[in-house]
Structure formats: structure tokens, C-alpha cells
Design an enzyme around this catalytic site. Structure first.
Site, PDB file in Angstrom:
ATOM      1  N   GLU A 191       0.834  -1.209   0.000  1.00  0.00           N
ATOM      2  CA  GLU A 191       0.000   0.000   0.000  1.00  0.00           C
ATOM      3  C   GLU A 191       0.867   1.257   0.000  1.00  0.00           C
ATOM      4  O   GLU A 191       0.545   2.242  -0.666  1.00  0.00           O
ATOM      5  CB  GLU A 191      -0.941   0.022   1.211  1.00  0.00           C
ATOM      6  N   ARG A 250       0.383   3.681  -3.285  1.00  0.00           N
ATOM      7  CA  ARG A 250      -0.248   4.981  -3.010  1.00  0.00           C
ATOM      8  C   ARG A 250       0.792   6.079  -2.854  1.00  0.00           C
ATOM      9  O   ARG A 250       0.697   7.131  -3.480  1.00  0.00           O
ATOM     10  CB  ARG A 250      -1.060   4.921  -1.720  1.00  0.00           C
ATOM     11  N   ASP A 290      -4.308 -10.054  -8.360  1.00  0.00           N
ATOM     12  CA  ASP A 290      -4.521  -9.063  -9.427  1.00  0.00           C
ATOM     13  C   ASP A 290      -3.318  -8.287  -9.949  1.00  0.00           C
ATOM     14  O   ASP A 290      -2.877  -8.471 -11.083  1.00  0.00           O
ATOM     15  CB  ASP A 290      -5.654  -8.091  -9.038  1.00  0.00           C
ATOM     16  N   GLU A 308     -12.144  -0.179 -10.474  1.00  0.00           N
ATOM     17  CA  GLU A 308     -11.741  -1.124 -11.538  1.00  0.00           C
ATOM     18  C   GLU A 308     -12.640  -1.085 -12.779  1.00  0.00           C
ATOM     19  O   GLU A 308     -12.145  -1.201 -13.905  1.00  0.00           O
ATOM     20  CB  GLU A 308     -11.667  -2.550 -10.990  1.00  0.00           C
ATOM     21  N   THR A 354      -0.987   0.839 -10.232  1.00  0.00           N
ATOM     22  CA  THR A 354      -2.234   0.195  -9.838  1.00  0.00           C
ATOM     23  C   THR A 354      -3.061   1.039  -8.873  1.00  0.00           C
ATOM     24  O   THR A 354      -4.153   0.659  -8.479  1.00  0.00           O
ATOM     25  CB  THR A 354      -1.979  -1.232  -9.304  1.00  0.00           C
TER      26      THR A 354
END
Ligand SMILES: *[C@@H]1O[C@H](CO)[C@@H](O)[C@H](O)[C@H]1NC(C)=O
Ligand SMILES: *[C@@H]1O[C@H](CO)[C@@H](O)[C@H](O)[C@H]1NC(C)=O
Length: 631
Positions: free
Chosen positions: A249, A253, A384, A533, A621
Site C-alpha cells: 500500500e 499509493r 490481481d 476497476e 495500480t
């Protein structure tokens, strides 16, 4: 104006040491001239003799005054003392002058070294990313620019989206500034236990929503808001916190957001901030295999696995989604440690056994990556973005990272043929993705998280760098056409899940069996988490196909968000707990990815198709744009 403020040209940065140097120089020169202004007075006299007040007094025409004899008797001694003082002063001045010029020289050398080092890395970066620097020199487009300038409908749609972003941002800024996420209903920071707090240090004040919003604000031309977010990030955010965070994360981010902010502004302080964070994440990589552990304490470096993961195991999607940011950081700093860490982690994943047609297991043991830890594979949660990063690192390096290309081609084949990709047996004949468990396709349930795959296949179909593996050109025209149709079909499936809800917003997961298609059955699946998504896939397919339907679907989503998710009192947006209810109850959370991804992709769908074009940018992502390296 906000961006100009954030951009710190090299000259003004050097001005700091230079002006300090100048001050010292001026002080030294005035001291010196003070000394020198006394010295010439002494040496004016022939023979270097000093004169005394008594000797000048005849200037006034009063005739010589008899010196006091008793002063006279001391005269020789006084003379000798003064002479010595004089010499000392001269020597001191000379010494001072020499010291001063040496110091100035050293200072200049230091400034030069700094300048040339910075200039060198800027040059290096500029050589690799010239297109980026050119586009960064452009000011962000307001709502009235772009190819759709003449379409008043698109213009007003873009304005609506800009207003939504501003509203969500202002709610966060007003009620939760510095916290990670917002509770939009009452207007409060989201504390431990809410949203992704457990992955972002619990109560830690890392400002996830601020970092995640930087590039979205910039792109939408919200320069005032961007400046506020950037000032906070550069001046108030500290990573020196006793906080246990998810490496993944923090990477997607924070590193993603900071690096992207650097490319938009040219301000190197964002790179410094990113480097500071990345070095705090490195202790997580200290395992025998180089496979990182999932959690790390930002202050102590203590690393741990997720408490819910199988013992000693790392998550595939987390360990395999670092390459974009870590490689880019190494390129920008010239320090290979980051790229090497990400590459070692990927190699460790490569050691995992792959019994299901080449699919990777969702968990890999960090001590023994070559042992099969679980019999599970997925393109939804846990799996993913590993697959996504194989493709995107290939795109980011413009086809030069051939290992990424080979791995992606293998993985894409495994996704197609390994049992993840299925077709529903009902009348809709929907193509969807569902996980494997114990090596079997048991669960006919597609997670919203997997909806990014429509865009992924479309991107792969449209990839410009060509890729050959095993002596064969695998991305042939036939493969491309098949990939594009998979992308189109998967996106249609996800949109169907939106359409079949009562509110026009998709559930967290939806099932397929003989009776239902693309509908959630379990209560916990009926939530809408403001996830990106589906609109992310609309975005890629709109860009690649130019098919108007993607804009239409995107607009349906915008209207549903405004209608059901917006909290009027605070201006924030809230998750929904049942999308099949005509008046869905709201949940008290505005996730940071809503600003980073959902609103950004929607804004871009109603912007010029060349704006942040996919020939020049790759979105990580978390939706942060990183430039394609020039080859
Ligand atoms: C303008 O944009 C709207 C919304 O996407 C679209 O429906 C319409 O066809 C466009 N008009 C023209 C003339 O392209
Ligand atoms: C990527 O490579 C292609 C040729 O392989 C080239 O035409 C293109 O300009 C490159 N893109 C960048 C951003 O360097």
C-alpha cells in the site's frame, strides 16, 4: 500558478548557500577594509613611521608645540609597541584574506559539486523522459480545453467531474486533513479499524488521501487545491512514525503518488520524499529469498506477515507489484538498491511451483518460495496487480524489460487457459474471471477487483512495443484481436453487474450460476466500495476503441455516484452497503483510492484522448501516472 509555485528551479535552490556565502564575504570584506583603512594611515609616513597627534598640530598654524618631556621619554617604547601592533594587524588581515578566499573557493566547489550532481541526474532523467518534461511544462488543462472543445456536452460533463473531485477533496481537507481517510457522514478522520487503516498504520497520520489526490487535482486543473496538498506533503508529512504499514500500500499509493507529483512539477523534493519512504520499506526485504514480508514498521523496520496469511507467506499481488515504482526510483536517484530489491522479489516469485497451466499461487513462502504454499490462484484479490505489473513494467520500459514481457505472455496464456476465465451458462453468456481453489474452478464468483482485467487485456492488445519470447513472436495480430475481445467482453460483464443493481453501481462481488448472472448473492458482496476497476476498464477501452458506449456507461456511473453516494452536508462521498436497495444505506467511509483512481479515470474519460496518452504514460495500480522511459 500553484504549479509554478511548487516548481523550484535549480537557481533558487542554489541561491540559499550562495547568499549565505555572500553575507560572510561582505562581513569579511568590511572587516578587512576597516583594518586596511587604518593601515594606510600608518604607512603614509616616510619610512613607515607612525605619527602622533602632537606632530600634526602645526597644521593649525599655532607653531610646534613642545612635547611633554615625560611623554617623550616613553616615545620609543610606544613607537615599538605600535609598530608591532601594526605588523600584527597587517599579517592578520593578509591571513584573513587568504582564509576567506580559500573558504570562498571551497564553498564554490561545494555548490558546483551539488549543482553538477543534481544537474547530472536531471539531465539523465531528462534524457530518458524528454516527452514528460515537455508535457510537464504545459499547464494543466482547465475544463474547457482539449479535442472535445466544441462539444458542449463533454465540456459540461468534465466540469461536473471537476466539481465532484473538488467536493470530495474539500471534505477530506476540511474534516480529516493529515489523516489517511475521511468519514464523510459526520465529517471526521477515519480512525483505526475503518477502511484501509490497518494497512496504513492504524491511527498514523500519513495523509494517504492527500498523496493520492495530488496528480488528480493537478490533472483537473485544481491548482489551488494541488498547492495545498503539495505544501502539506513536502512540509508536514513525516514518515518517521511508529506505524506498521503494508509495504504494498505504501508503494502504490505513496511512492506512486510522490513520483507522479515529481513528474508533473519537476520538483526534486518529491523524489527526496519518495527516497526517504522507500528506504524505510527496505527492511521488509531482508528474507533468505528476497521475497518481502507484507508489513513493516516505518520507524523500527520490524517486518511481519499479515496475521491472516498462511504462516510465513507473502501475498502474490503485494510482492509482485513494486517494479514500476522501485525501478523508476532507482533511475531517478542512480541508486540501484530499490530496483534490485523489487527484482529479487520477482525472482523469488518465479521460483514458486505453478501447477495450474502456469498460473502463480496467491501466496508464496518467503523462506521456501520453491514449495507450493497454497493451491489457490486468482485475478481478483491476492493475485490481481502481480499480473498487471508484468504488463505495465514492459510498457513503462517501452519494451526494454524483456523479462517482464516474457513473464506477461506466459501469464496471459495461463489466465486464458488455466481455468480463471470462464463463460456463464445462462442466457447472457458472460465472460468472467473467478478464482481457483485446490486447483479447481469452484467458485463462480467474480470480484469487483478483477474488473480491471478488461482494461488490462485491452492494453495488452494495444501495446506498441513488440515482444518475442522463446524465439516466437507471441503478440501476433491474432493474439491481439483475441485479447481485445476478452477485454471488451470482461468490461461488458462488469457493466452488467452495475446495470443489474438498483442504483447503477456494482457490488463488491457477483455470481454466475444457472439462475443468476452478474448479481451478488451473499450479503457482504452487496456493498459498493467506490472502487475504480470498472471505470478503469471503461477508460482504457474508450481510449483504445473510441467506442461511444464507454463514455455513456461512465456517465451512468457519475450520475449514480452523485445521486446515491454524495453526502450533502459534508460534500464527501460514501460507500453503499446494499446496491440492490432503491434507497441504499451508506457506510461512513470515503476511501483514498476514490480520489486517486475512480474520479481520475472518470475525468480522463471526458478529457482529450491525448491527455496523458498511453504512449507516454503508464498508470500504476493506484492510478498514478508514471512516464514511459524513452528508448
Ligand atoms: C458530444 O458528447 C456527447 C457525450 O459524450 C455525445 O453523446 C455526443 O454525441 C457528442 N456530440 C458530438 C457532435 O460529437
Ligand atoms: C518506444 O519505442 C518505439 C519503437 O520501438 C518508438 O517509436 C517510441 O518513440 C518509443 N517511445 C518512447 C516514449 O520512447
Amino acid at each position: 500558478a500553484g504549479c509554478a509555485k511548487m516548481r523550484l528551479p535549480s537557481a533558487s535552490r542554489q541561491a540559499i548557500p550562495l547568499s549565505r556565502l555572500a553575507l560572510v564575504t561582505v562581513l569579511c570584506i568590511s572587516l578587512l577594509s576597516l583594518i586596511l583603512s587604518i593601515a594606510p594611515l600608518h604607512s603614509q609616513h616616510p619610512g613607515g613611521r607612525l605619527h602622533f597627534p602632537g606632530e600634526i598640530s602645526d597644521r593649525h598654524g599655532l607653531g610646534p608645540i613642545e612635547p611633554d618631556p615625560h611623554l617623550l621619554s616613553d616615545r620609543a617604547a610606544i613607537f615599538a609597541g605600535a609598530e608591532a601592533d601594526h605588523r600584527l594587524a597587517l599579517a592578520t588581515a593578509r591571513l584573513r584574506r587568504r582564509l576567506m578566499s580559500a573558504a570562498a573557493e571551497a564553498g564554490a566547489l561545494r555548490v558546483n559539486a551539488q549543482t553538477s550532481q543534481a544537474a547530472f541526474s536531471r539531465l539523465l532523467a531528462a534524457a530518458r523522459y524528454p516527452a514528460v518534461f515537455r508535457s510537464a511544462a504545459l499547464s494543466p488543462p482547465g475544463p474547457d480545453t482539449g479535442a472535445d472543445l466544441n462539444n458542449a456536452t463533454v465540456r459540461s460533463m468534465r466540469r461536473r467531474l471537476r466539481a465532484m473531485l473538488r467536493s470530495a477533496w474539500r471534505a477530506y481537507w476540511r474534516y480529516a486533513r493529515g489523516a489517511n481517510e475521511l468519514r464523510p457522514i459526520g465529517g471526521a478522520p477515519a480512525g483505526p479499524g475503518a477502511g484501509d487503516a490497518d494497512l496504513l498504520g492504524g491511527a498514523a497520520r500519513l495523509g494517504a488521501s492527500a498523496i493520492d489526490s495530488l496528480d488528480s487535482l493537478w490533472m483537473a486543473g485544481l491548482t489551488e487545491e494541488f498547492s495545498a496538498a503539495a505544501e502539506w506533503t513536502l512540509n508536514e508529512l513525516s514518515f518517521d512514525q511508529d506505524a506498521t504499514v503494508s509495504v504494498f500500500e505504501m508503494n502504490i499509493r505513496f511512492l506512486g503518488g510522490l513520483l507522479s507529483a515529481y513528474f508533473l512539477t519537476g520538483d526534486r523534493r518529491f523524489v527526496a520524499k519518495a527516497t526517504g519512504l522507500a528506504s524505510r520499506l527496505l527492511p521488509a526485504f531482508a528474507t533468505p529469498s528476497g521475497l518481502l514480508r507484507s508489513l513493516v514498521n516505518l520507524r523500527t523496520g520490524a517486518a511481519a506477515d499479515h496475521p491472516w496469511a498462511p504462516f510465513g507467506c507473502s501475498v502474490l499481488a503485494e510482492a509482485g507489484s513494486l517494479q514500476l515504482e522501485f525501478s523508476l526510483l532507482s533511475e531517478l536517484t542512480g541508486d540501484r538498491v530499490y530496483a534490485d530489491a523489487a527484482r529479487r522479489a520477482r525472482h523469488a516469485i518465479g521460483m514458486a511451483p505453478r501447477p495450474y497451466g502456469g498460473l502463480y499461487p496467491n501466496f508464496v513462502h518467503s523462506g521456501r518460495p520453491d514449495k507450493l504454499a497454497v493451491q489457490e490462484a486468482s485475478l481478483g484479490s491476492l493475485g490481481d496487480s502481480f499480473y498487471e505489473y508484468l504488463l505495465k513494467e514492459w510498457l513503462r520500459t517501452n519494451g526494454t524489460d524483456t523479462e517482464s514481457c516474457r513473464l506477461f505472455l506466459d501469464a496471459a496464456r495461463a489466465i486464458e487457459h488455466g481455468g480463471l476465465l470462464r463463460r456463464s451458462t445462462g442466457s447472457g453468456k458472460f465472460l468472467y474471471l473467478a478464482p481457483l481453489k485446490d486447483g479447481r474452478p469452484v467458485d463462480n464468483r467474480m470480484e469487483h477487483l478483477a474488473c480491471f482485467a478488461g482494461g488490462l487485456f485491452a492494453l495488452a492488445a494495444n501495446a506498441t512495443p513488440s515482444c518475442a519470447a522463446g524465439g516466437r513472436q507471441l503478440d501476433s495480430e491474432r493474439t491481439r484481436r483475441r485479447w481485445l475481445s476478452i477485454g471488451v467482453e470482461l468490461t461488458r460483464t462488469c457493466r452488467e453487474a452495475y446495470r443489474r443493481s438498483a442504483v447503477g453501481l456494482g457490488p463488491e462481488a457477483f455470481e454466475f450460476d444457472n439462475n443468476v448472472e452478474a448479481v451478488a448473492i451473499r450479503p457482504e458482496d452487496k456493498t459498493h466500495m467506490l472502487r475504480p476497476e470498472t471505470v478503469e476498464s471503461y477508460f482504457h477501452l474508450w481510449r483504445i476503441t473510441g467506442d461511444q458506449r464507454y463514455r455513456d456507461w461512465a456517465w451512468e456511473t457519475v450520475e449514480a455516484l452523485e445521486r446515491y453516494s454524495r453526502i450533502v452536508s459534508t460534500g464527501g462521498f460514501a460507500i453503499l452497503s446494499d446496491v440492490y436497495s432503491a434507497r441504499p444505506p451508506v457506510g461512513d467511509l470515503q476511501p483514498s483510492y476514490f480520489l486517486a483512481e475512480t474520479l481520475k479515470y472518470l475525468y480522463l474519460i471526458f478529457s482529450d484522448r491525448d491527455y496523458f496518452s498511453s504512449a507516454q504514460w503508464v498508470f500504476n495500480t493506484e492510478g498514478h501516472p508514471l512516464p514511459v522511459r524513452q528508448t
